[in-house]
Motif scaffolding. Structure first.
Motif, mmCIF file in Angstrom:
data_model
loop_
_atom_site.group_PDB
_atom_site.id
_atom_site.type_symbol
_atom_site.label_atom_id
_atom_site.label_comp_id
_atom_site.label_asym_id
_atom_site.label_seq_id
_atom_site.Cartn_x
_atom_site.Cartn_y
_atom_site.Cartn_z
ATOM 1 N N ASN A 58 -0.296 37.524 54.297
ATOM 2 C CA ASN A 58 0.873 36.768 53.866
ATOM 3 C C ASN A 58 2.125 37.575 54.195
ATOM 4 O O ASN A 58 2.219 38.756 53.848
ATOM 5 N N ARG A 96 10.506 43.303 55.270
ATOM 6 C CA ARG A 96 9.472 42.310 55.558
ATOM 7 C C ARG A 96 8.162 42.854 54.985
ATOM 8 O O ARG A 96 7.753 43.964 55.328
ATOM 9 N N THR A 135 6.353 37.849 54.058
ATOM 10 C CA THR A 135 7.571 37.332 53.426
ATOM 11 C C THR A 135 8.750 38.249 53.719
ATOM 12 O O THR A 135 8.588 39.467 53.840
ATOM 13 N N SER A 163 2.544 33.161 57.532
ATOM 14 C CA SER A 163 1.373 33.581 56.773
ATOM 15 C C SER A 163 0.118 33.027 57.423
ATOM 16 O O SER A 163 0.149 32.011 58.114
ATOM 17 N N THR A 181 12.258 39.597 52.163
ATOM 18 C CA THR A 181 12.950 39.719 50.886
ATOM 19 C C THR A 181 13.877 40.925 50.972
ATOM 20 O O THR A 181 14.167 41.415 52.065
#
Length: 408
Positions: free
Chosen positions: A81, A93, A83, A76, A85
């Motif tokens: 940002n 992503r 992440t 980030s 998941t």
């Protein structure tokens, strides 16, 4: 000393012979492209050696090499940002631009990476950097899907992954979590990812139960058909880096779980010959003599075999499935597609796939932007940073993001 000099000269000459290939002067950074192509060919040859030794499937080995040299962990910054998941069991992503005070809800793009349905990843630096720039410049949420690859899965499993992840993301509670405006969501992808994005767009256009509709689709040098490997662009760019015609045919066979013994027959269109009755109607939908302008058709002649190899379509009926070849979809399906952007490159076997799709969509009443780059080559949009930075890569990326900014 003398023998060392001779050996050095011989090695340099051998390297030059391996790297050098004649390229059109209109290509962006031709020497840099030769080096990139030589590197990729070398990786392919190593992977085939690994395969022949029985150590691993050649595509798994090749993808391991590609990912090993370019994988990036989620990170980030003040602007974006990032992440990792999963959406309904499919890895993704997510790139989230820092929200601006005046914007309560953001726009979003679901992005699908290329790689012949078998290579690359949402997590390698090329796609990580592209999606980061998209998120930052568009002040958007970019969802990059990590769909499963050949040879672990085959058609249509990749499409199932894309559909599942996108439907999950379109749920009101998920959009609210990411502060995404449900009326400002698009899908996009490059190469094989463009193929999957086009298939997704067609499936969603026919889904009456889908609550949130897509605002647009943006396809970057998409793969759109496997019925004619002798369009003018396939003939013109038959050996062009980094996607020669025979490599594209092999990608198709791998994706559809076909036999590589069919490669040479498919290169000369024996799979869609006049005696292959099942292929007559689908192939009529991609008659390039009527779909392409004279500036492209030039003096090229269609390759239509009178008699071919009927076994090919019989063993691989997926070749005639519009989910694998979106260009051959019924006109009734195309009518309901959203505003579309298609990026094509002159020095790319897939150029005419994109141009023909643009023509068919326009005929169906869809608003289309065809963005063509005379010095472009297949894959160029992800090559924007050293040492694989190409001027056309930066220009295609900027043009693509500008269109998204103006239309999403």
């Amino acid at each position: 000393m003398k023998s060392s000099c001779v050996l050095l000269i011989a090695l340099v000459a051998l390297a030059a012979y391996y790297v050098y290939i004649p390229l059109p002067s209109s290509l962006s950074d031709p020497w840099k492209l030769m080096l990139l192509d030589a590197t990729f060919r070398g990786a392919q040859q190593v992977s085939h050696l690994i395969h022949s030794l029985g150590l691993s499937h050649h595509l798994i080995a090749l993808n391991f090499i590609i990912v090993s040299f370019g994988k990036k962990s989620a990170w980030s910054s003040a602007q974006v940002n990032v992440t990792d998941t999963d959406f309904d069991g499919v890895e993704v992503r997510v790139f989230e631009a820092s929200p601006k005070p005046q914007e309560l809800m953001r726009r979003s793009v679901v992005y699908i990476h290329g790689g012949g349905w078998a290579l690359a990843s949402a997590k390698i630096k090329y796609y990580d950097e592209l999606c980061t720039v998209m998120a930052e410049e568009l002040n958007a949420v970019i969802v990059s899907i990590e769909y499963r690859l050949v040879p672990n899965v085959y058609f249509p499993e990749q499409i199932h992954d894309i559909v599942r992840a996108t439907k999950y993301f379109l749920q009101p509670e998920v959009l609210q979590k990411y502060k995404v405006d449900p009326d400002r969501i698009g899908i996009s992808g490059d190469s094989a990812g463009g193929n999957l994005a086009a298939a997704l767009g067609q499936q969603f256009a026919q889904d009456a139960n889908l609550r949130n509709k897509l605002k647009l689709q943006a396809l970057i040098y998409p793969v759109l058909q496997a019925l004619d490997f002798n369009t003018p662009s396939y003939q013109q760019n038959v050996n062009m880096p980094i996607l020669p015609r025979y490599v594209m045919v092999k990608y198709w066979l791998d994706y559809l779980k076909g036999n590589h013994d069919f490669v040479q027959a498919m290169i000369v269109n024996n799979h869609t010959s006049l005696d292959a009755e099942e292929a007559v109607a689908p192939r009529a939908r991609l008659d390039w003599t009527s779909l392409l302008p004279a500036s492209i058709t030039k003096n090229y002649q269609p390759v239509m075999q009178t008699k071919g190899n009927a076994r090919i379509v019989q063993e691989i009926p997926q070749l005639l499935d519009a989910r694998s070849s979106p260009l051959i979809a019924d006109q009734e399906v195309l009518l309901h597609l959203p505003k579309t952007y298609i990026l094509t490159c002159e020095h790319d076997v897939l150029r005419d796939d994109g141009v023909m799709y643009a023509k068919r969509l326009e005929s169906a009443g869809v608003e289309v932007t065809l963005d063509h780059f005379e010095d472009g080559f297949h894959g160029c949009i992800i090559f924007t940073s050293w040492p694989t930075n190409f001027s056309v890569g930066i220009r295609t990326r900027d043009s693509y993001i500008k269109w998204l900014d103006q239309n999403l």
